[in-house]
Scaffold this active site. Structure first.
Site, mmCIF file in Angstrom:
data_model
loop_
_atom_site.group_PDB
_atom_site.id
_atom_site.type_symbol
_atom_site.label_atom_id
_atom_site.label_comp_id
_atom_site.label_asym_id
_atom_site.label_seq_id
_atom_site.Cartn_x
_atom_site.Cartn_y
_atom_site.Cartn_z
ATOM 1 N N LYS A 197 0.671 -1.181 0.132
ATOM 2 C CA LYS A 197 0.041 0.064 -0.198
ATOM 3 C C LYS A 197 1.138 1.293 -0.042
ATOM 4 O O LYS A 197 1.844 1.532 0.692
ATOM 5 C CB LYS A 197 -1.038 0.016 1.280
ATOM 6 C CG LYS A 197 -1.950 1.100 1.453
ATOM 7 C CD LYS A 197 -2.687 0.922 2.464
ATOM 8 C CE LYS A 197 -3.790 2.043 2.944
ATOM 9 N NZ LYS A 197 -4.547 1.959 3.883
ATOM 10 N N SER A 229 -9.024 2.623 3.086
ATOM 11 C CA SER A 229 -7.894 3.130 1.990
ATOM 12 C C SER A 229 -7.211 2.441 1.307
ATOM 13 O O SER A 229 -6.355 2.830 0.477
ATOM 14 C CB SER A 229 -7.270 4.433 2.958
ATOM 15 O OG SER A 229 -6.564 3.809 4.141
ATOM 16 N N SER A 251 -10.076 0.662 6.871
ATOM 17 C CA SER A 251 -9.300 0.733 5.677
ATOM 18 C C SER A 251 -8.846 -0.676 5.251
ATOM 19 O O SER A 251 -8.457 -0.873 3.941
ATOM 20 C CB SER A 251 -7.951 2.001 5.771
ATOM 21 O OG SER A 251 -8.404 3.127 5.754
#
Length: 479
Positions: free
Chosen positions: A80, A155, A179
């Site tokens: 990520k 996210s 997230s």
């Protein structure tokens, strides 16, 4: 299976270990899938294929020499874009960092490399992880693999999409308000938000907060546990870390669903949930209720959690973004700005109250599990909306208070800090995946994961509950 990239992480690692699959072959298959599908969804935003190819060849040579292999040896891994990667661009989804190349890995990236994972790309994220729509000014929006015009969650949205489309067997995420869980639900994959401190994090600049938790993402519970086994450790850079036996988290606890007392909640007592989702969730829980010892429809007492979450979240935004806001506001997106400016209006007595009330909520949730073993609720209560909208503003005709209210189902459980596995549970009415949160008492991560695994197996026997799979050929043609 049509390509090595379609193998599960566990099976790919097994074949690598016995010399039946080369890390080079697996990496090249993942790269081909990215090149074929990523133009349609924009999940992968930075790559280091040359470096990864050198690593894969070295890993193949290690297998040939009969060397001891790491837990994740030869498995391509997406990181990520909030997590720093040595020598590979890390933007945090921000124009302020669009050319930033770190000199060292984030702690959790280092752990995964040490276990043999081959870090070969970065996955998209909202700016500084703010919000559940994976969209930023550096790379644009990541599309849903079932409908590329709609959101993929966030996210950790890029990781969720990359996994759903088999671009890689494993990917990282982290979770403050959902997230890990929201993109797992929306893309039909699996994640685990652990008891804070179980997986160490060196990213919290406010050490004693349970908001940010690093975590694994995968396509199945078994694959997730393989990855989690390389992430669980004690590290004294994390103020919340505590000693534990990492080896215990490399296996899945066998759970007898017939012995469980389970609570169902469609909205945790207060969360905005689309009326159609309420009906769907109730129908599906009624379907599976007979497999448990007992079930009850019961909401935890979280009446103050909305205000507590917003106050504590705002406090963290001041600590994270003060210099950026004061000196580079013109390069920040609307979510960061609105959250920061809301924080400036908060009096000290409300912040003090929020910290005290978080403790009350923690104790309340502990007592909730005196009467039940597991809580099951939805991850998300609405269908994915167009990704050109920053967030969902209205649910059931009611206007939302801020950009995160529509994902209250996840951040409501961040505040007390319970361990939660997110697993797919068929499709929602508009045709994208639907996911459940499996919630347990603090430090019962292994039981929670065991329940998730057992339910995953049960769901495979139901046409309307098993894990969705996107149409890869359709995405290739769209690209």
């Amino acid at each position: 299976m049509t390509e090595p990239c379609d193998l599960s992480a566990v099976e790919a690692r097994r074949l690598i270990g016995i010399g039946k699959l080369s890390p080079v072959e697996l990496l090249e298959s993942c790269i081909r899938r990215i090149e074929a599908v990523n133009p349609a969804v924009n999940a992968v935003v930075t790559t280091d294929y040359d470096g990864a190819r050198r690593t894969a060849q070295a890993q193949a040579d290690a297998v040939a020499r009969g060397e001891e292999l790491g837990l994740l040896h030869g498995l391509p891994l997406g990181i990520k874009d909030l997590q720093e990667t040595a020598g590979m661009r890390t933007t945090f989804g921000s124009l302020l960092y669009e050319d930033y190349v770190p000199n060292q890995d984030d702690l959790i990236v280092s752990c995964l490399r040490h276990a043999g994972a081959n870090v070969f790309c970065k996955t998209n994220t909202p700016e500084f992880g703010a919000g559940a729509n994976t969209r930023n000014a550096v790379f644009g929006a990541t599309g849903n693999p079932y409908d590329s015009k709609r959101i993929c969650g966030g996210s950790s949205g890029g990781s969720g999409v990359a996994l759903a489309t088999n671009m890689m067997p494993l990917a990282t995420g982290n979770d403050s308000g959902g997230s890990l869980r929201v993109p797992a639900a929306i893309n039909g994959v699996v994640s685990h938000r652990s008891t804070p401190g179980l997986i160490p994090s060196a990213r919290r600049n406010v050490g004693y907060t349970n908001f940010a938790v690093e975590g694994p993402m995968a396509r199945s519970v078994e694959d997730m546990v393989l990855m989690m086994g390389a992430m669980v450790k004690y590290d004294d850079s994390d103020m919340l870390a505590f000693p534990r036996d990492p080896l215990a988290y490399r296996t899945i606890e066998q759970v007898d669903l017939n012995g469980l007392r389970v609570a169902f909640s469609e909205d945790l007592g207060f969360c905005p949930v689309d009326n159609g989702f309420r009906s769907m969730f109730r129908e599906r829980m009624e379907t599976i209720a007979p497999i448990f010892k007992s079930t009850v429809w019961k909401d935890p007492n979280l009446s103050s959690v909305e205000e507590v979450n917003w106050i504590l979240r705002c406090q963290l935004f001041i600590s994270h973004h003060r210099e950026r806001y004061e000196n580079h506001k013109d390069k920040l997106g609307p979510n960061v700005i609105s959250n920061y400016e809301a924080a400036l209006e908060m009096p000290a007595e409300r912040i003090s109250w929020a910290h005290q009330e978080q403790t009350v909520l923690f104790k309340t949730m502990q007592r909730f599990f005196d009467d039940v073993d597991i809580l099951i609720c939805p991850c998300v209560g609405v269908s994915p909306f167009p990704h050109d909208e920053w967030y969902l503003d209205v649910i059931n005709g009611e206007k939302m208070n801020n950009y995160i209210q529509w994902v209250a189902l996840t951040w409501a459980l961040t505040i007390p800090g319970n361990p939660i596995s997110a697993i797919p549970c068929g499709y929602e009415p508009s045709g994208t995946p639907f996911g459940l949160q499996i919630v347990g008492k603090h430090h019962t991560d292994r039981q929670v994961i065991g329940v998730a695994k057992a339910l995953e197996e049960v769901f495979q026997g139901y046409t309307d509950l098993k894990r969705p799979v996107p149409d890869i050929a359709k995405l290739e043609n769209a690209a």
